[in-house]
Design a protein around this motif. Sequence first.
Motif, mmCIF file in Angstrom:
data_model
loop_
_atom_site.group_PDB
_atom_site.id
_atom_site.type_symbol
_atom_site.label_atom_id
_atom_site.label_comp_id
_atom_site.label_asym_id
_atom_site.label_seq_id
_atom_site.Cartn_x
_atom_site.Cartn_y
_atom_site.Cartn_z
ATOM 1 N N UNK A 41 23.997 4.704 -29.045
ATOM 2 C CA UNK A 41 23.511 5.153 -27.737
ATOM 3 C C UNK A 41 22.197 5.895 -27.840
ATOM 4 N N UNK A 42 22.019 6.640 -28.941
ATOM 5 C CA UNK A 42 20.749 7.346 -29.163
ATOM 6 C C UNK A 42 19.601 6.356 -29.300
ATOM 7 N N UNK A 43 19.868 5.245 -30.015
ATOM 8 C CA UNK A 43 18.826 4.240 -30.209
ATOM 9 C C UNK A 43 18.463 3.553 -28.891
ATOM 10 N N UNK A 92 3.305 13.255 -42.611
ATOM 11 C CA UNK A 92 4.419 12.625 -43.332
ATOM 12 C C UNK A 92 5.358 13.682 -43.902
ATOM 13 N N UNK A 93 4.780 14.731 -44.453
ATOM 14 C CA UNK A 93 5.596 15.811 -45.003
ATOM 15 C C UNK A 93 6.433 16.468 -43.912
ATOM 16 N N UNK A 94 5.821 16.732 -42.761
ATOM 17 C CA UNK A 94 6.554 17.380 -41.666
ATOM 18 C C UNK A 94 7.696 16.499 -41.153
ATOM 19 N N UNK A 95 7.426 15.206 -40.968
ATOM 20 C CA UNK A 95 8.446 14.299 -40.445
ATOM 21 C C UNK A 95 9.617 14.191 -41.418
ATOM 22 N N UNK A 96 9.319 14.056 -42.695
ATOM 23 C CA UNK A 96 10.376 13.926 -43.697
ATOM 24 C C UNK A 96 11.225 15.195 -43.779
ATOM 25 N N UNK A 97 10.580 16.353 -43.789
ATOM 26 C CA UNK A 97 11.315 17.612 -43.890
ATOM 27 C C UNK A 97 12.139 17.873 -42.632
ATOM 28 N N UNK A 150 6.819 11.958 -28.705
ATOM 29 C CA UNK A 150 8.048 11.266 -28.313
ATOM 30 C C UNK A 150 8.554 10.376 -29.436
ATOM 31 N N UNK A 151 7.634 9.650 -30.068
ATOM 32 C CA UNK A 151 8.026 8.782 -31.179
ATOM 33 C C UNK A 151 8.544 9.598 -32.360
ATOM 34 N N UNK A 152 7.848 10.687 -32.671
ATOM 35 C CA UNK A 152 8.253 11.527 -33.799
ATOM 36 C C UNK A 152 9.629 12.141 -33.563
ATOM 37 N N UNK A 153 9.856 12.671 -32.373
ATOM 38 C CA UNK A 153 11.156 13.262 -32.071
ATOM 39 C C UNK A 153 12.251 12.205 -32.063
ATOM 40 N N UNK A 154 11.889 10.968 -31.664
ATOM 41 C CA UNK A 154 12.860 9.885 -31.719
ATOM 42 C C UNK A 154 13.290 9.578 -33.137
ATOM 43 N N UNK A 155 12.319 9.545 -34.067
ATOM 44 C CA UNK A 155 12.631 9.293 -35.476
ATOM 45 C C UNK A 155 13.488 10.420 -36.044
ATOM 46 N N UNK A 199 15.378 12.429 -34.360
ATOM 47 C CA UNK A 199 16.683 12.354 -33.714
ATOM 48 C C UNK A 199 17.570 11.275 -34.298
ATOM 49 N N UNK A 200 16.976 10.160 -34.706
ATOM 50 C CA UNK A 200 17.757 9.087 -35.325
ATOM 51 C C UNK A 200 18.384 9.567 -36.631
ATOM 52 N N UNK A 201 17.611 10.294 -37.436
ATOM 53 C CA UNK A 201 18.168 10.843 -38.675
ATOM 54 C C UNK A 201 19.282 11.846 -38.372
ATOM 55 N N UNK A 202 19.088 12.644 -37.305
ATOM 56 C CA UNK A 202 20.132 13.581 -36.930
ATOM 57 C C UNK A 202 21.404 12.880 -36.491
ATOM 58 N N UNK A 203 21.268 11.828 -35.691
ATOM 59 C CA UNK A 203 22.441 11.070 -35.236
ATOM 60 C C UNK A 203 23.134 10.368 -36.398
ATOM 61 N N UNK A 204 22.345 9.909 -37.360
ATOM 62 C CA UNK A 204 22.933 9.293 -38.551
ATOM 63 C C UNK A 204 23.762 10.312 -39.330
ATOM 64 N N UNK A 205 23.241 11.539 -39.444
ATOM 65 C CA UNK A 205 24.005 12.591 -40.110
ATOM 66 C C UNK A 205 25.285 12.917 -39.371
ATOM 67 N N UNK A 206 25.213 12.982 -38.037
ATOM 68 C CA UNK A 206 26.410 13.256 -37.236
ATOM 69 C C UNK A 206 27.440 12.149 -37.395
ATOM 70 N N UNK A 207 26.983 10.890 -37.474
ATOM 71 C CA UNK A 207 27.907 9.763 -37.626
ATOM 72 C C UNK A 207 28.588 9.777 -38.996
ATOM 73 N N UNK A 208 27.845 10.163 -40.038
ATOM 74 C CA UNK A 208 28.399 10.183 -41.393
ATOM 75 C C UNK A 208 29.305 11.385 -41.638
ATOM 76 N N UNK A 209 29.161 12.419 -40.822
ATOM 77 C CA UNK A 209 29.885 13.666 -41.047
ATOM 78 C C UNK A 209 31.400 13.507 -41.160
ATOM 79 N N UNK A 210 32.070 12.758 -40.266
ATOM 80 C CA UNK A 210 33.532 12.649 -40.374
ATOM 81 C C UNK A 210 34.008 12.024 -41.674
ATOM 82 N N UNK A 211 33.180 11.181 -42.294
ATOM 83 C CA UNK A 211 33.613 10.492 -43.508
ATOM 84 C C UNK A 211 33.828 11.459 -44.671
#
Length: 425
Positions: free
Chosen positions: A159-161, A239-244, A358-363, A365-377
Amino acid sequence: MAFQDFITQIGSLGRFQILHLIFVQICFILIVPHTVLENFTAAIPSHRCWVPILDNNTMSDNNSRILSQDDLLKISIPMDSNLRPEKCRRYIQPQWDLLHLNGTFSTVTEPDTEPCVDGWVYDQSTFLSTTVTQWDLVCGSQTLNSVAKFIYMTGIFIGHLMGGHLSDRWLSESARWLIVTNKPQEGVKELRKVAHINGIKNSRDVLTLEVVKTTMKDELEAAETKPSPLVLFRTPNLRKRICLLSFVRCVSLISTVGLLINLQYLTNNVFLLQCLYGVVITPANLLGNFSMNYMGRRTTQIIFMSVMGISILSITFLTQEMQIPRLVLASLGGAISSASLTSIAVLSNELVPTVIRATALGVIGIFGSAGAALSPLLMILVTYSASLPWIIYGVLPILSSLVVLLLPETRNQPLPDSIQDVENK
């Protein structure tokens, strides 16, 4: 800096901004309960193996009629290390000899046991039915409970995507976006509307198409070439800011979601813990806002994530009997996690350039949503050690707080409008 001048003219924190803030909060109120609902819909009640002598009402054995339920349980279910009935095994045959031991240990070999081949009996004093009791997600199938939560969080990730594309279709865009996407007339109209809502008079004389084009000349020229997401990784500082930021967001949500959807593992009364969390979350967020304004975004993030990690790690050293300390630490960790997510969101907004924010926050946010999805495992690891998932949930926030040290402070600093602004810093 050009567009910020218009924000000052139309009111930087007026009725318009307050209304938008309220609408956003309403959306959060509708969304967040679905996540914490897992503590109730997927709760794991106390359970034991189903045994005929205890649970088959048609049994006519004379001995079973005259014995109490405790005696029948004693001869049917072995005890674990805490002297509680085993949850996943039963005796193959009733152990009548155990009735005559009077608390002493038998000198004979341990009786043979078997898994719960006939199913389980669940304690229904708190929950009449959950997904766990409905599908028997216990013992050998316990990991499927975490998989079910993973599937739910994966749906949020998908849904985030999709949300960004759908919002472009259904929601009115910001004035800045309209102006830089070659729709200056509509952008001026939005600016005038905001000024009117905020009670700013004579805005029509100040906010004209010519003034907007002249003031935002640099931004309009920069927007002529639409940047792709790849541009986020072409220059070293950006690049450093986005990765961190992506790493911190991902790690923060792994621990935050892991804590919030697994509150039942931390206390015997999940209802009380959920209420305490709801009570303390508002003061924690107010404290976070105060801290960001007076101590800085980076310092706030470091302190809050460290406190969250220490709270979770401390719980692993407390026994289940120490319910009050566990309740306090779990409530503190949950509330602080919410405030820390706010601070990293503010830090992310202020560290990426306007033209590609907007693009940067989207990227990120995608990493954040991926972390949230992996968390229950991570809770699958309880099959190896009951404390292992919580140790990971506790270590990750502390690790992310160290990573934040590599990011610059943004309090009272101008927002970067272009990639060049980021690189020049």
